[in-house]
Design an enzyme around this catalytic site. Structure first.
Site, PDB file in Angstrom:
ATOM      1  N   ASP A  39       0.821  -1.233   0.000  1.00 61.15           N
ATOM      2  CA  ASP A  39       0.000   0.000   0.000  1.00 61.15           C
ATOM      3  C   ASP A  39       0.845   1.269   0.000  1.00 61.15           C
ATOM      4  O   ASP A  39       0.661   2.139  -0.838  1.00 61.15           O
ATOM      5  CB  ASP A  39      -1.035  -0.003   1.135  1.00 61.15           C
ATOM      6  CG  ASP A  39      -0.440  -0.125   2.529  1.00 61.15           C
ATOM      7  OD1 ASP A  39       0.736  -0.537   2.644  1.00 61.15           O
ATOM      8  OD2 ASP A  39      -1.144   0.196   3.496  1.00 61.15           O
ATOM      9  N   ALA A 126      -4.911  -6.326  16.394  1.00 64.85           N
ATOM     10  CA  ALA A 126      -4.537  -7.618  15.803  1.00 64.85           C
ATOM     11  C   ALA A 126      -4.360  -7.506  14.290  1.00 64.85           C
ATOM     12  O   ALA A 126      -4.189  -8.501  13.608  1.00 64.85           O
ATOM     13  CB  ALA A 126      -5.589  -8.674  16.141  1.00 64.85           C
ATOM     14  N   GLU A 170      -6.914   9.857  11.072  1.00 64.67           N
ATOM     15  CA  GLU A 170      -5.903   8.934  11.617  1.00 64.67           C
ATOM     16  C   GLU A 170      -4.489   9.510  11.440  1.00 64.67           C
ATOM     17  O   GLU A 170      -3.676   9.499  12.355  1.00 64.67           O
ATOM     18  CB  GLU A 170      -6.009   7.569  10.931  1.00 64.67           C
ATOM     19  CG  GLU A 170      -4.943   6.585  11.414  1.00 64.67           C
ATOM     20  CD  GLU A 170      -5.253   5.133  11.100  1.00 64.67           C
ATOM     21  OE1 GLU A 170      -5.676   4.841   9.969  1.00 64.67           O
ATOM     22  OE2 GLU A 170      -5.062   4.284  12.001  1.00 64.67           O
ATOM     23  N   ASP A 182      -7.454   0.726   4.943  1.00 61.66           N
ATOM     24  CA  ASP A 182      -8.343   0.347   6.038  1.00 61.66           C
ATOM     25  C   ASP A 182      -9.706   1.028   5.911  1.00 61.66           C
ATOM     26  O   ASP A 182     -10.750   0.379   5.955  1.00 61.66           O
ATOM     27  CB  ASP A 182      -7.732   0.726   7.394  1.00 61.66           C
ATOM     28  CG  ASP A 182      -6.472  -0.063   7.692  1.00 61.66           C
ATOM     29  OD1 ASP A 182      -6.112  -0.931   6.874  1.00 61.66           O
ATOM     30  OD2 ASP A 182      -5.843   0.193   8.733  1.00 61.66           O
TER      31      ASP A 182
HETATM   32  P1  ADP Z   1      -6.118  -2.219  14.810  1.00 60.97           P
HETATM   33  O1  ADP Z   1      -6.729  -1.174  13.943  1.00 60.97           O
HETATM   34  O2  ADP Z   1      -5.112  -3.060  14.101  1.00 60.97           O
HETATM   35  O3  ADP Z   1      -7.111  -3.067  15.538  1.00 60.97           O
HETATM   36  P2  ADP Z   1      -5.112   0.103  16.154  1.00 60.97           P
HETATM   37  O4  ADP Z   1      -4.101   0.321  17.202  1.00 60.97           O
HETATM   38  O5  ADP Z   1      -4.955   0.806  14.851  1.00 60.97           O
HETATM   39  O6  ADP Z   1      -5.281  -1.461  15.947  1.00 60.97           O
HETATM   40  O7  ADP Z   1      -6.546   0.549  16.699  1.00 60.97           O
HETATM   41  C1  ADP Z   1      -6.957   0.278  18.016  1.00 60.97           C
HETATM   42  C2  ADP Z   1      -7.601   1.539  18.587  1.00 60.97           C
HETATM   43  O8  ADP Z   1      -8.876   1.770  17.965  1.00 60.97           O
HETATM   44  C3  ADP Z   1      -7.916   1.435  20.054  1.00 60.97           C
HETATM   45  O9  ADP Z   1      -6.804   1.812  20.841  1.00 60.97           O
HETATM   46  C4  ADP Z   1      -9.040   2.461  20.193  1.00 60.97           C
HETATM   47  O10 ADP Z   1      -8.527   3.766  20.188  1.00 60.97           O
HETATM   48  C5  ADP Z   1      -9.805   2.284  18.898  1.00 60.97           C
HETATM   49  N1  ADP Z   1     -10.906   1.286  19.035  1.00 60.97           N
HETATM   50  C6  ADP Z   1     -11.162   0.266  18.201  1.00 60.97           C
HETATM   51  N2  ADP Z   1     -12.245  -0.442  18.604  1.00 60.97           N
HETATM   52  C7  ADP Z   1     -12.694   0.148  19.727  1.00 60.97           C
HETATM   53  C8  ADP Z   1     -13.768  -0.119  20.651  1.00 60.97           C
HETATM   54  N3  ADP Z   1     -14.618  -1.142  20.482  1.00 60.97           N
HETATM   55  N4  ADP Z   1     -13.906   0.715  21.700  1.00 60.97           N
HETATM   56  C9  ADP Z   1     -13.077   1.755  21.868  1.00 60.97           C
HETATM   57  N5  ADP Z   1     -12.029   2.031  21.075  1.00 60.97           N
HETATM   58  C10 ADP Z   1     -11.845   1.259  20.005  1.00 60.97           C
HETATM   59 MG    MG Z   2      -5.662   0.383  12.944  1.00 55.05          MG
END
Ligand code: ADP
Ligand code: MG
Length: 397
Positions: A39, A126, A170, A182
């Site tokens: 990407d 993840a 972001e 994403d």
């Molecule tokens: P990924 O996108 O790979 O899962 P990231 O670190 O980019 O990991 O995103 C995780 C972040 O997204 C969390 O720290 C939070 O800020 C936000 N987030 C995602 N899902 C939730 C949720 N269900 N409740 C609150 N925050 C969330």
């Molecule tokens: Mg992410």
């Protein structure tokens, strides 16, 4: 979207604010099927939205304030809508605030505030983009609530504009440098369909995964991703080194990204290139070809071929890009021994996190059971195995 999540968001809202929610919205997570580390090199990706996601339930309010609870975190977040500053330190709420900030930057001041509760079942961090899932669900919630912009049925051009807006949230507010993949994937997904995206031109296509479509089984190695950040930046620098070499040769006009090179060109210059940079570039350029071949296979209704290409992608990531690990290898070897396996690969940054596997849908449960057994035997770690299917993109509920 599974209704338990909807009920969880609804119940969390009622518990926090003592009222029934009036507005509900959802968005899925996403997984990369092909196109590993392509990407940011302006390349091609094949992804899909998955039937894991985020639901937001809430109400608009007259106060110029956001109040947000999440079932995943103990502490709620509360903030003044006018006082948001990019880069401010924050907890989980920074993704929420980033969406509000980006909507305000694009559409002007918000009309009042909101109270909301979030429930999600995308595992956080993840590589399944729980962040974009949260962003897209919240954006649709705020549009429908009339807090930001104008509530309209989102057609594809409007979805693309929203994906770019959320990416800006972001990049600029949260401070994470990421591509459009994403946000694009969680907004453009369709049931039983994959998505191809050209990260240079932003052209895209929805492609049927076949009838019946294979299951997409995501296996989490449960190993720490902390190492991955430093390695990710190192890989980006290694790719840029090869771009600089060709820029010196052909001019900066002609070469902006690795995407602007062909495999033949790389091979012609092979002996002049540094021994690390050239194999990193070989991965990226052959990976673009695999994405094209994967799209062709789907157009021909051949999802088994897509599986083979995913396995080829994994070998290239491991041998040329150097972003596998002993745990990811153990997951792939476990999958190879399991029934119904069509192919699989590491996904996202690599080094830890998840593999994504294409599996005959009728055998997905047996596959999951076998991977759990074999991986646990090899590593003494019990993996998380998520049986997923290609799902629809963000929507109001
Ligand atoms: P990924 O996108 O790979 O899962 P990231 O670190 O980019 O990991 O995103 C995780 C972040 O997204 C969390 O720290 C939070 O800020 C936000 N987030 C995602 N899902 C939730 C949720 N269900 N409740 C609150 N925050 C969330
Ligand atoms: Mg992410």
């Amino acid at each position: 979207m599974p209704s338990p999540l909807l009920e969880a968001a609804r119940a969390a809202y009622t518990q926090a604010f003592g009222l029934e929610p009036t507005i509900l919205a959802q968005a899925p997570g996403r997984v990369e099927l092909l196109g590993n580390h392509t990407d940011y090199n302006g390349g091609l990706v094949l992804a899909t939205a998955i039937d894991r996601g985020t639901v937001i339930a809430g109400r608009p309010t007259p106060e110029r304030e956001g109040q947000v609870h999440s079932t995943g975190f103990a502490d709620p977040d509360r903030f003044d809508l006018e006082a948001l500053e990019p880069g401010e330190p924050g907890t989980w709420g920074r993704y929420v605030r980033g969406v509000v900030w980006a909507l305000r930057e694009t559409h002007g001041p918000l009309q009042g505030g909101f109270q909301a509760a979030i429930a999600g079942d995308v595992p956080l961090g993840a590589g399944l983009s729980s962040s974009a899932s949260l962003q897209a669900a919240l954006a649709l919630f705020l549009l429908k609530a009339g807090v930001a912009g104008q509530a309209t049925d989102l057609d594809d051009p409007a979805r693309m504009a929203l994906a770019k807006l959320l990416r800006r949230g972001e990049n600029e507010f949260v401070g994470v440098q990421s591509g459009l993949l994403d946000q694009f994937s969680v907004l453009f997904g369709r049931a039983d369909m994959a998505l191809s995206l050209d990260c240079r031109s932003l052209e895209y296509e929805r492609l049927s995964l076949g009838t019946p479509p294979p299951a997409i089984v995501i296996c989490d190695s449960k190993t720490s991703r902390r190492l991955a950040d430093g390695m990710y930046n190192q890989r980006r620098a290694e790719c840029e080194r090869v771009v600089s070499f060709f820029q010196a040769k052909r001019g900066t006009e002609a070469v902006t990204w690795l995407r602007d090179l062909t495999v033949d060109e790389l091979e012609e210059a092979w002996s002049q290139l540094d021994t690390i940079g050239r194999i990193r570039a070989r991965h990226v350029l052959t990976e673009n070809e695999r994405v094209q071949q994967g799209a062709e296979a789907l157009r021909a209704g051949d999802s088994a071929r897509l599986g083979e290409l995913m396995s080829d992608s994994h070998s290239s990531s491991r041998d040329d890009f150097g972003n596998s690990s002993s745990y990811l290898e153990a997951l792939i070897e476990s999958a190879e021994e399991a029934p119904g396996y069509l192919g699989g690969k590491l996904s996202g940054a690599g080094w830890a996190g998840c593999t994504v596997n294409l599996v005959d849908a009728a055998q997905a449960d047996d596959f999951a059971e076998a991977v759990r057994h074999h991986y646990t035997k090899r590593t003494a770690i019990v993996p998380d195995v998520h049986i997923c299917h290609a799902a629809a993109g963000a929507s109001e509920l």
